[in-house]
Design a protein around this motif. Structure first.
Motif, PDB file in Angstrom:
ATOM      1  N   HIS A   1      33.840  24.715  35.629  1.00 13.12           N
ATOM      2  CA  HIS A   1      33.099  25.206  34.470  1.00 13.12           C
ATOM      3  C   HIS A   1      33.906  26.395  33.946  1.00 13.12           C
ATOM      4  O   HIS A   1      33.842  27.494  34.511  1.00 13.12           O
ATOM      5  CB  HIS A   1      31.701  25.628  34.910  1.00 13.12           C
ATOM      6  CG  HIS A   1      30.791  26.066  33.815  1.00 13.12           C
ATOM      7  ND1 HIS A   1      31.179  26.905  32.797  1.00 13.12           N
ATOM      8  CD2 HIS A   1      29.486  25.782  33.576  1.00 13.12           C
ATOM      9  CE1 HIS A   1      30.154  27.119  31.987  1.00 13.12           C
ATOM     10  NE2 HIS A   1      29.128  26.440  32.435  1.00 13.12           N
TER      11      HIS A   1
ATOM     12  N   ALA B   1      34.080  28.610  31.328  1.00  9.07           N
ATOM     13  CA  ALA B   1      33.562  29.921  30.914  1.00  9.07           C
ATOM     14  C   ALA B   1      32.963  30.675  32.094  1.00  9.07           C
ATOM     15  O   ALA B   1      33.268  31.858  32.318  1.00  9.07           O
ATOM     16  CB  ALA B   1      32.518  29.738  29.811  1.00  9.07           C
ATOM     17  N   LEU B   2      32.131  29.987  32.867  1.00  6.22           N
ATOM     18  CA  LEU B   2      31.511  30.650  34.021  1.00  6.22           C
ATOM     19  C   LEU B   2      32.559  30.991  35.071  1.00  6.22           C
ATOM     20  O   LEU B   2      32.485  32.035  35.723  1.00  6.22           O
ATOM     21  CB  LEU B   2      30.418  29.752  34.605  1.00  6.22           C
ATOM     22  CG  LEU B   2      29.637  30.336  35.782  1.00  6.22           C
ATOM     23  CD1 LEU B   2      28.919  31.626  35.382  1.00  6.22           C
ATOM     24  CD2 LEU B   2      28.617  29.321  36.302  1.00  6.22           C
TER      25      LEU B   2
ATOM     26  N   ASN C   1      34.241  34.180  34.217  1.00  2.00           N
ATOM     27  CA  ASN C   1      33.339  35.312  34.456  1.00  2.00           C
ATOM     28  C   ASN C   1      33.194  35.604  35.942  1.00  2.00           C
ATOM     29  O   ASN C   1      33.178  36.764  36.360  1.00  2.00           O
ATOM     30  CB  ASN C   1      31.967  35.025  33.834  1.00  2.00           C
ATOM     31  CG  ASN C   1      31.980  35.170  32.327  1.00  2.00           C
ATOM     32  OD1 ASN C   1      32.741  35.973  31.788  1.00  2.00           O
ATOM     33  ND2 ASN C   1      31.165  34.391  31.641  1.00  2.00           N
TER      34      ASN C   1
ATOM     35  N   ARG D   1      32.050  31.048  45.691  1.00  3.86           N
ATOM     36  CA  ARG D   1      31.226  31.426  44.530  1.00  3.86           C
ATOM     37  C   ARG D   1      31.691  30.883  43.190  1.00  3.86           C
ATOM     38  O   ARG D   1      30.922  30.893  42.220  1.00  3.86           O
ATOM     39  CB  ARG D   1      31.146  32.951  44.452  1.00  3.86           C
ATOM     40  CG  ARG D   1      30.338  33.542  45.597  1.00  3.86           C
ATOM     41  CD  ARG D   1      30.539  35.038  45.769  1.00  3.86           C
ATOM     42  NE  ARG D   1      30.240  35.799  44.571  1.00  3.86           N
ATOM     43  CZ  ARG D   1      30.471  37.115  44.445  1.00  3.86           C
ATOM     44  NH1 ARG D   1      30.990  37.785  45.455  1.00  3.86           N
ATOM     45  NH2 ARG D   1      30.179  37.743  43.327  1.00  3.86           N
ATOM     46  N   ALA D   2      32.929  30.443  43.087  1.00  2.00           N
ATOM     47  CA  ALA D   2      33.419  29.993  41.775  1.00  2.00           C
ATOM     48  C   ALA D   2      32.983  28.545  41.505  1.00  2.00           C
ATOM     49  O   ALA D   2      33.033  27.704  42.408  1.00  2.00           O
ATOM     50  CB  ALA D   2      34.936  30.109  41.720  1.00  2.00           C
ATOM     51  N   PRO D   3      32.566  28.246  40.283  1.00  3.74           N
ATOM     52  CA  PRO D   3      32.109  26.887  39.943  1.00  3.74           C
ATOM     53  C   PRO D   3      33.274  25.913  39.778  1.00  3.74           C
ATOM     54  O   PRO D   3      33.708  25.597  38.669  1.00  3.74           O
ATOM     55  CB  PRO D   3      31.335  27.098  38.641  1.00  3.74           C
ATOM     56  CG  PRO D   3      31.984  28.289  38.011  1.00  3.74           C
ATOM     57  CD  PRO D   3      32.422  29.174  39.144  1.00  3.74           C
TER      58      PRO D   3
END
Lengths: 149, 92
Positions: free
Chosen positions: A56, A58-59, A62, A123-125
């Protein structure tokens, strides 16, 4: 996405370790730690041809930024960090992720780089689908982001 | 169901990772009450996968997020933002 001492990003193009080292170079930094994650040819008893990475964007950017800021807060405000992840279909041997950390001394550089990589994995999508020599493909099980029942 | 207090709206949920094998489109659109929470939305999506135990198991282990952050189960559905359904992650 680059801000002062942090660079994070995602791309469908080959990753550039030299760019990570150049970004982390600083006159007062005597230590640079570089991590390269690569696609390996075997996993859980099955020969692997390649891996397709889905993310993903954009997420992911971030979350990368958040992880890097946490790492800087932990290991020193002058720590320089690089984190990039590739997406799309990769063959065995290709780099899927590059992380680098630099600091005045080696201990902080080692620890900062490891923290960045471990937190990224949890934690990263990002998701990966392994492709096997027998023609089968499977999405690899991972770490849940949610805490509901 | 529509009513005057909480009219329905359409929410788009983008699918990632393992969910791509359970749905032939990259996203699901669901009409849901404006007062709905993430838990409500999870229940509605479970109904779509009522015939697929593997999809429902993956849904149970998955999180909902905007482009900026992962949402809590009791949070309302943010207005004017696309959502994402995130299976357990495994970067690197």
């Amino acid at each position: 996405m680059t801000r002062m001492n942090i660079h994070v990003g995602t791309t469908d193009q080959p990753l550039d370790a030299a760019a990570a080292l150049e970004f982390c170079a600083a006159p007062g930094h005597g230590a640079v730690d570089l991590f390269i994650g690569r696609v390996r040819d075997f996993n859980q008893g099955k020969p692997v041809l390649g891996v397709s990475y889905d993310l993903h964007e954009a997420l992911c950017r971030n979350v990368f930024r958040e992880l890097a800021e946490e790492t800087v807060a932990q290991w020193g405000s002058d720590t320089r960090l690089w984190l990039t992840h590739r997406h799309g279909r990769l063959d065995v041997g290709e780099a899927s992720v590059i992380a680098a950390a630099s600091s005045p001394h080696r201990d902080e550089a080692f620890r900062a780089c490891r923290q960045l990589v471990e937190q990224m994995k949890h934690r990263a999508p990002i998701w990966k689908q392994e492709h096997y020599t027998d023609g089968d493909s499977e999405w690899v099980q991972g770490h849940a982001l949610c805490s509901h029942g | 169901m529509n009513n005057a207090a909480t009219p329905a709206r359409e929410v788009r949920i983008n699918l990632f990772g393992g969910f791509r094998q359970f749905h032939d489109q990259p996203a699901i659109s669901i009409e849901i009450e404006r007062s709905a929470t993430v838990a409500t939305l999870r229940g509605r999506i479970a109904e779509l996968f009522e015939d697929d135990a593997n999809a429902r198991a993956l849904l149970k282990a998955s999180a909902f997020a905007t482009d900026r952050r992962v949402l809590g189960e009791d949070e309302g559905i943010p207005a004017d933002e696309e959502l994402a359904l995130l299976p357990p992650v495994c970067g690197g």
